[in-house]
Motif scaffolding. Sequence first.
Motif, mmCIF file in Angstrom:
data_model
loop_
_atom_site.group_PDB
_atom_site.id
_atom_site.type_symbol
_atom_site.label_atom_id
_atom_site.label_comp_id
_atom_site.label_asym_id
_atom_site.label_seq_id
_atom_site.Cartn_x
_atom_site.Cartn_y
_atom_site.Cartn_z
ATOM 1 N N SER A 41 -8.731 13.542 -16.709
ATOM 2 C CA SER A 41 -9.335 14.566 -15.683
ATOM 3 C C SER A 41 -9.468 13.944 -14.404
ATOM 4 C CB SER A 41 -10.900 14.612 -16.186
ATOM 5 O OG SER A 41 -11.636 13.433 -16.479
ATOM 6 N N ILE A 42 -9.323 12.522 -14.335
ATOM 7 C CA ILE A 42 -9.355 11.909 -13.135
ATOM 8 C C ILE A 42 -8.121 11.564 -12.387
ATOM 9 C CG2 ILE A 42 -10.144 9.710 -12.080
ATOM 10 C CD1 ILE A 42 -12.417 9.481 -14.017
ATOM 11 N N SER A 43 -7.789 11.650 -11.243
ATOM 12 C CA SER A 43 -6.530 11.519 -10.432
ATOM 13 C C SER A 43 -6.520 9.925 -10.452
ATOM 14 C CB SER A 43 -6.432 12.069 -9.225
ATOM 15 O OG SER A 43 -5.197 11.800 -8.451
ATOM 16 N N LYS A 44 -5.126 9.640 -10.906
ATOM 17 C CA LYS A 44 -4.833 8.059 -10.683
ATOM 18 C C LYS A 44 -4.782 7.759 -9.298
ATOM 19 C CE LYS A 44 -1.202 5.066 -12.195
ATOM 20 N NZ LYS A 44 0.104 4.810 -12.901
ATOM 21 N N THR A 45 -3.991 8.414 -8.389
ATOM 22 C CA THR A 45 -3.845 8.212 -6.945
ATOM 23 C C THR A 45 -5.238 8.061 -6.318
ATOM 24 O OG1 THR A 45 -3.538 10.513 -6.703
ATOM 25 C CG2 THR A 45 -1.585 9.278 -6.843
ATOM 26 N N LYS A 46 -6.120 9.105 -6.485
ATOM 27 C CA LYS A 46 -7.424 9.021 -6.067
ATOM 28 C C LYS A 46 -8.226 7.771 -6.269
ATOM 29 C CE LYS A 46 -8.203 13.549 -5.392
ATOM 30 N NZ LYS A 46 -9.398 14.899 -5.523
ATOM 31 N N ALA A 47 -7.996 7.192 -7.610
ATOM 32 C CA ALA A 47 -8.644 5.992 -8.004
ATOM 33 C C ALA A 47 -8.023 4.797 -7.446
ATOM 34 C CB ALA A 47 -8.595 5.996 -9.421
ATOM 35 N N ASN A 48 -6.775 4.782 -7.395
ATOM 36 C CA ASN A 48 -5.920 3.728 -6.840
ATOM 37 C C ASN A 48 -6.645 3.447 -5.287
ATOM 38 O OD1 ASN A 48 -4.932 3.070 -8.973
ATOM 39 N ND2 ASN A 48 -2.965 3.806 -8.472
ATOM 40 N N ILE A 52 -8.119 0.542 -2.904
ATOM 41 C CA ILE A 52 -7.592 -0.079 -1.900
ATOM 42 C C ILE A 52 -8.770 0.151 -0.550
ATOM 43 C CG2 ILE A 52 -5.806 0.501 0.092
ATOM 44 C CD1 ILE A 52 -4.755 -0.919 -2.294
ATOM 45 N N GLU A 53 -9.473 1.077 -0.820
ATOM 46 C CA GLU A 53 -10.540 1.335 0.311
ATOM 47 C C GLU A 53 -11.611 0.242 0.215
ATOM 48 O OE1 GLU A 53 -10.708 3.195 3.171
ATOM 49 O OE2 GLU A 53 -8.842 3.826 2.645
ATOM 50 N N ASN A 54 -12.166 0.112 -1.102
ATOM 51 C CA ASN A 54 -13.160 -0.887 -1.470
ATOM 52 C C ASN A 54 -12.644 -2.295 -0.934
ATOM 53 O OD1 ASN A 54 -15.252 -2.004 -2.493
ATOM 54 N ND2 ASN A 54 -14.187 -2.194 -4.699
ATOM 55 N N PHE A 66 -1.956 -7.565 3.543
ATOM 56 C CA PHE A 66 -1.289 -6.129 3.756
ATOM 57 C C PHE A 66 0.127 -6.062 3.793
ATOM 58 C CE2 PHE A 66 0.244 -3.257 7.164
ATOM 59 C CZ PHE A 66 -0.202 -1.927 6.684
ATOM 60 N N GLU A 67 0.840 -7.052 4.195
ATOM 61 C CA GLU A 67 2.322 -7.491 4.153
ATOM 62 C C GLU A 67 2.789 -7.390 2.856
ATOM 63 O OE1 GLU A 67 5.263 -11.095 5.323
ATOM 64 O OE2 GLU A 67 3.556 -10.750 6.499
ATOM 65 N N MET A 68 1.902 -8.164 1.939
ATOM 66 C CA MET A 68 2.572 -8.219 0.250
ATOM 67 C C MET A 68 2.632 -6.888 -0.034
ATOM 68 S SD MET A 68 1.288 -12.033 -1.026
ATOM 69 C CE MET A 68 -0.450 -11.854 -0.363
ATOM 70 N N LEU A 69 1.221 -6.203 0.161
ATOM 71 C CA LEU A 69 1.010 -4.634 -0.609
ATOM 72 C C LEU A 69 2.350 -3.722 -0.055
ATOM 73 C CD1 LEU A 69 -2.727 -4.355 -0.434
ATOM 74 C CD2 LEU A 69 -1.285 -4.472 -2.126
ATOM 75 N N VAL A 70 2.520 -3.840 1.258
ATOM 76 C CA VAL A 70 3.747 -3.155 1.934
ATOM 77 C C VAL A 70 5.021 -3.377 1.366
ATOM 78 C CG1 VAL A 70 5.022 -2.456 3.789
ATOM 79 C CG2 VAL A 70 2.417 -2.563 3.700
ATOM 80 N N LYS A 71 5.253 -4.699 1.182
ATOM 81 C CA LYS A 71 6.444 -5.310 0.629
ATOM 82 C C LYS A 71 6.794 -4.840 -0.849
ATOM 83 C CE LYS A 71 7.918 -9.248 2.131
ATOM 84 N NZ LYS A 71 8.221 -10.678 2.442
ATOM 85 N N SER A 72 5.547 -4.814 -1.533
ATOM 86 C CA SER A 72 5.647 -4.572 -3.102
ATOM 87 C C SER A 72 5.609 -3.041 -3.308
ATOM 88 C CB SER A 72 4.698 -5.177 -3.922
ATOM 89 O OG SER A 72 3.472 -5.055 -3.378
ATOM 90 N N LYS A 73 5.546 -2.357 -2.077
ATOM 91 C CA LYS A 73 5.618 -0.762 -2.142
ATOM 92 C C LYS A 73 4.403 -0.374 -2.901
ATOM 93 C CE LYS A 73 10.526 -0.432 -1.541
ATOM 94 N NZ LYS A 73 11.856 0.050 -1.825
ATOM 95 N N ILE A 75 1.504 0.272 -0.794
ATOM 96 C CA ILE A 75 0.957 1.122 0.072
ATOM 97 C C ILE A 75 1.991 1.174 1.141
ATOM 98 C CG2 ILE A 75 -1.510 0.788 -0.395
ATOM 99 C CD1 ILE A 75 -1.698 -1.129 1.907
ATOM 100 N N ASN A 76 1.809 2.154 2.091
ATOM 101 C CA ASN A 76 2.604 2.168 3.071
ATOM 102 C C ASN A 76 1.708 1.532 4.565
ATOM 103 O OD1 ASN A 76 1.267 4.319 3.903
ATOM 104 N ND2 ASN A 76 2.775 5.766 3.666
ATOM 105 N N GLU A 77 2.259 1.776 5.634
ATOM 106 C CA GLU A 77 1.625 1.139 6.790
ATOM 107 C C GLU A 77 0.341 1.926 7.268
ATOM 108 O OE1 GLU A 77 5.014 1.798 6.730
ATOM 109 O OE2 GLU A 77 5.726 -0.283 6.735
ATOM 110 N N SER A 78 0.215 3.185 6.785
ATOM 111 C CA SER A 78 -1.186 3.797 7.078
ATOM 112 C C SER A 78 -2.073 3.854 5.666
ATOM 113 C CB SER A 78 -0.726 5.133 7.306
ATOM 114 O OG SER A 78 0.044 5.725 6.380
ATOM 115 N N TYR A 79 -1.794 2.915 4.982
ATOM 116 C CA TYR A 79 -2.914 2.512 3.973
ATOM 117 C C TYR A 79 -2.757 3.690 2.768
ATOM 118 C CZ TYR A 79 -4.904 -1.281 6.078
ATOM 119 O OH TYR A 79 -5.150 -2.508 6.601
ATOM 120 N N GLU A 80 -1.574 4.345 2.856
ATOM 121 C CA GLU A 80 -1.511 5.594 1.763
ATOM 122 C C GLU A 80 -0.873 5.033 0.703
ATOM 123 O OE1 GLU A 80 0.816 8.446 3.722
ATOM 124 O OE2 GLU A 80 -0.712 9.394 5.056
ATOM 125 N N ILE A 81 -1.189 5.272 -0.601
ATOM 126 C CA ILE A 81 -0.756 4.717 -1.951
ATOM 127 C C ILE A 81 0.855 5.568 -2.266
ATOM 128 C CG2 ILE A 81 -0.793 4.857 -4.378
ATOM 129 C CD1 ILE A 81 -3.059 3.399 -3.117
#
Length: 82
Positions: A41-48, A52-54, A66-73, A75-81
């Motif tokens: 019942s809970i969206s995985k993308t919203k929880a993820n 990230i927001e936390n 941030f660079e490591m998160l983008v490199k490992s795909k 999140i993207n540059e605008s903090y979207e999952i």
Amino acid sequence: MRRLIVTKKQLNEFIEAKKAEKVFYEIVEDLHKNGKFLNESISKTKANKAVIENYRRKNLITPKVFEMLVKSKIINESYEIL
């Protein structure tokens, strides 16, 4: 036993890199837990996105993290999952 001589700048860079790795692996671990233990019942993308927001609100996402998160795909540059 071998001794290495490093400058203070090199030591600080090494420490910052290790801190960034630690935060990155904590984020990845939290995202993995979300995928493993969430109900249907809970969206995985919203929880993820909440994870990230936390970390972003606590100012733990440094440029290196941030660079490591983008490199490992994760999140993207605008903090979207991805």
